[in-house]
Design a protein around this motif. Structure first.
Motif, PDB file in Angstrom:
ATOM      1  N   MET A 157       0.856  -1.176   0.000  1.00  0.00           N
ATOM      2  CA  MET A 157       0.000   0.000   0.000  1.00  0.00           C
ATOM      3  C   MET A 157       0.902   1.238   0.000  1.00  0.00           C
ATOM      4  N   PRO A 158       0.702   2.136  -0.946  1.00  0.00           N
ATOM      5  CA  PRO A 158       1.534   3.336  -1.014  1.00  0.00           C
ATOM      6  C   PRO A 158       1.283   4.258   0.193  1.00  0.00           C
ATOM      7  N   LEU A 159       2.313   5.000   0.541  1.00  0.00           N
ATOM      8  CA  LEU A 159       2.247   5.905   1.685  1.00  0.00           C
ATOM      9  C   LEU A 159       1.219   7.020   1.462  1.00  0.00           C
ATOM     10  N   GLN A 160       1.052   7.470   0.232  1.00  0.00           N
ATOM     11  CA  GLN A 160       0.085   8.528  -0.063  1.00  0.00           C
ATOM     12  C   GLN A 160      -1.339   8.072   0.231  1.00  0.00           C
ATOM     13  N   THR A 161      -1.648   6.829  -0.022  1.00  0.00           N
ATOM     14  CA  THR A 161      -2.976   6.289   0.275  1.00  0.00           C
ATOM     15  C   THR A 161      -3.237   6.287   1.767  1.00  0.00           C
ATOM     16  N   VAL A 162      -2.225   5.926   2.531  1.00  0.00           N
ATOM     17  CA  VAL A 162      -2.370   5.898   3.985  1.00  0.00           C
ATOM     18  C   VAL A 162      -2.558   7.305   4.541  1.00  0.00           C
ATOM     19  N   THR A 163      -1.771   8.264   4.070  1.00  0.00           N
ATOM     20  CA  THR A 163      -1.891   9.633   4.580  1.00  0.00           C
ATOM     21  C   THR A 163      -3.208  10.274   4.160  1.00  0.00           C
ATOM     22  N   THR A 164      -3.682   9.957   2.958  1.00  0.00           N
ATOM     23  CA  THR A 164      -4.973  10.488   2.527  1.00  0.00           C
ATOM     24  C   THR A 164      -6.102   9.927   3.383  1.00  0.00           C
ATOM     25  N   GLY A 165      -6.055   8.643   3.675  1.00  0.00           N
ATOM     26  CA  GLY A 165      -7.066   8.031   4.539  1.00  0.00           C
ATOM     27  C   GLY A 165      -7.006   8.570   5.949  1.00  0.00           C
ATOM     28  N   LEU A 166      -5.802   8.769   6.460  1.00  0.00           N
ATOM     29  CA  LEU A 166      -5.640   9.323   7.798  1.00  0.00           C
ATOM     30  C   LEU A 166      -6.151  10.763   7.860  1.00  0.00           C
ATOM     31  N   ARG A 167      -5.868  11.530   6.835  1.00  0.00           N
ATOM     32  CA  ARG A 167      -6.345  12.914   6.767  1.00  0.00           C
ATOM     33  C   ARG A 167      -7.877  12.962   6.743  1.00  0.00           C
ATOM     34  N   THR A 168      -8.490  12.034   6.028  1.00  0.00           N
ATOM     35  CA  THR A 168      -9.951  11.968   5.980  1.00  0.00           C
ATOM     36  C   THR A 168     -10.530  11.621   7.344  1.00  0.00           C
ATOM     37  N   VAL A 169      -9.919  10.684   8.027  1.00  0.00           N
ATOM     38  CA  VAL A 169     -10.389  10.299   9.358  1.00  0.00           C
ATOM     39  C   VAL A 169     -10.268  11.474  10.335  1.00  0.00           C
ATOM     40  N   VAL A 170      -9.156  12.197  10.273  1.00  0.00           N
ATOM     41  CA  VAL A 170      -8.950  13.344  11.173  1.00  0.00           C
ATOM     42  C   VAL A 170      -9.973  14.436  10.888  1.00  0.00           C
ATOM     43  N   ARG A 171     -10.233  14.714   9.612  1.00  0.00           N
ATOM     44  CA  ARG A 171     -11.214  15.755   9.266  1.00  0.00           C
ATOM     45  C   ARG A 171     -12.616  15.380   9.732  1.00  0.00           C
ATOM     46  N   GLN A 172     -12.996  14.127   9.586  1.00  0.00           N
ATOM     47  CA  GLN A 172     -14.313  13.701  10.046  1.00  0.00           C
ATOM     48  C   GLN A 172     -14.404  13.734  11.568  1.00  0.00           C
ATOM     49  N   PHE A 173     -13.304  13.388  12.246  1.00  0.00           N
ATOM     50  CA  PHE A 173     -13.283  13.494  13.701  1.00  0.00           C
ATOM     51  C   PHE A 173     -13.448  14.943  14.136  1.00  0.00           C
ATOM     52  N   LEU A 174     -12.756  15.874  13.477  1.00  0.00           N
ATOM     53  CA  LEU A 174     -12.890  17.289  13.817  1.00  0.00           C
ATOM     54  C   LEU A 174     -14.306  17.797  13.538  1.00  0.00           C
ATOM     55  N   ALA A 175     -14.928  17.311  12.467  1.00  0.00           N
ATOM     56  CA  ALA A 175     -16.305  17.702  12.164  1.00  0.00           C
ATOM     57  C   ALA A 175     -17.260  17.187  13.236  1.00  0.00           C
ATOM     58  N   LEU A 176     -17.096  15.951  13.646  1.00  0.00           N
ATOM     59  CA  LEU A 176     -17.955  15.404  14.705  1.00  0.00           C
ATOM     60  C   LEU A 176     -17.699  16.093  16.041  1.00  0.00           C
ATOM     61  N   LEU A 177     -16.459  16.462  16.309  1.00  0.00           N
ATOM     62  CA  LEU A 177     -16.146  17.221  17.515  1.00  0.00           C
ATOM     63  C   LEU A 177     -16.837  18.586  17.479  1.00  0.00           C
ATOM     64  N   GLY A 178     -16.852  19.214  16.311  1.00  0.00           N
ATOM     65  CA  GLY A 178     -17.561  20.482  16.155  1.00  0.00           C
ATOM     66  C   GLY A 178     -19.055  20.326  16.386  1.00  0.00           C
ATOM     67  N   LEU A 179     -19.642  19.269  15.869  1.00  0.00           N
ATOM     68  CA  LEU A 179     -21.063  19.008  16.088  1.00  0.00           C
ATOM     69  C   LEU A 179     -21.344  18.777  17.569  1.00  0.00           C
ATOM     70  N   PHE A 180     -20.453  18.048  18.236  1.00  0.00           N
ATOM     71  CA  PHE A 180     -20.590  17.817  19.670  1.00  0.00           C
ATOM     72  C   PHE A 180     -20.510  19.137  20.444  1.00  0.00           C
ATOM     73  N   PHE A 181     -19.583  20.014  20.056  1.00  0.00           N
ATOM     74  CA  PHE A 181     -19.469  21.320  20.718  1.00  0.00           C
ATOM     75  C   PHE A 181     -20.737  22.150  20.541  1.00  0.00           C
ATOM     76  N   ILE A 182     -21.324  22.102  19.358  1.00  0.00           N
ATOM     77  CA  ILE A 182     -22.560  22.854  19.113  1.00  0.00           C
ATOM     78  C   ILE A 182     -23.681  22.317  19.998  1.00  0.00           C
ATOM     79  N   ILE A 183     -23.776  21.004  20.111  1.00  0.00           N
ATOM     80  CA  ILE A 183     -24.842  20.391  20.907  1.00  0.00           C
ATOM     81  C   ILE A 183     -24.694  20.700  22.389  1.00  0.00           C
ATOM     82  N   ILE A 184     -23.480  20.627  22.921  1.00  0.00           N
ATOM     83  CA  ILE A 184     -23.314  20.865  24.362  1.00  0.00           C
ATOM     84  C   ILE A 184     -23.221  22.345  24.712  1.00  0.00           C
ATOM     85  N   ALA A 185     -23.080  23.221  23.735  1.00  0.00           N
ATOM     86  CA  ALA A 185     -22.968  24.654  24.026  1.00  0.00           C
ATOM     87  C   ALA A 185     -24.263  25.207  24.609  1.00  0.00           C
TER      88      ALA A 185
END
Length: 95
Positions: free
Chosen positions: A1-29
């Motif tokens: 598996m090429p390194l670029q595929t791994v970093t792209t997948g990791l970047r996608t996971v981090v962005r979705q985690f940050l989006a869900l964290l933002g949604l959580f912040f909006i809900i608990i605010a």
């Protein structure tokens, strides 16, 4: 598996985690804002949530745009810098 595929997948996971964290912040605010009426803790938490959600997820940005389209008066509470940071545009004049 090429390194670029791994970093792209990791970047996608981090962005979705940050989006869900933002949604959580909006809900608990909202409960935090009512629990701490003297200290404005809920407002910065909600702003942070909106920025995280709008910048990291297409679905979050689309959801917030639909909310603003349905309720145009909500947009008048948002400062111009927030509209530029999240949506990449100025506030509309109809709000």
């Amino acid at each position: 598996m090429p390194l670029q595929t791994v970093t792209t997948g990791l970047r996608t996971v981090v962005r979705q985690f940050l989006a869900l964290l933002g949604l959580f912040f909006i809900i608990i605010a909202i409960p935090i804002a009512f629990l701490t009426p003297i200290l404005p803790i809920g407002l910065p938490l909600a702003i942070l949530g909106v920025v995280l959600l709008g910048r990291n997820a297409i679905w979050g940005k689309r959801w917030m745009e639909n909310m603003l389209a349905r309720n145009p008066r909500l947009e008048r509470f948002a400062p111009n810098w927030l509209m530029r940071a999240v949506f990449g545009r100025e506030k509309s004049k109809t709000g």
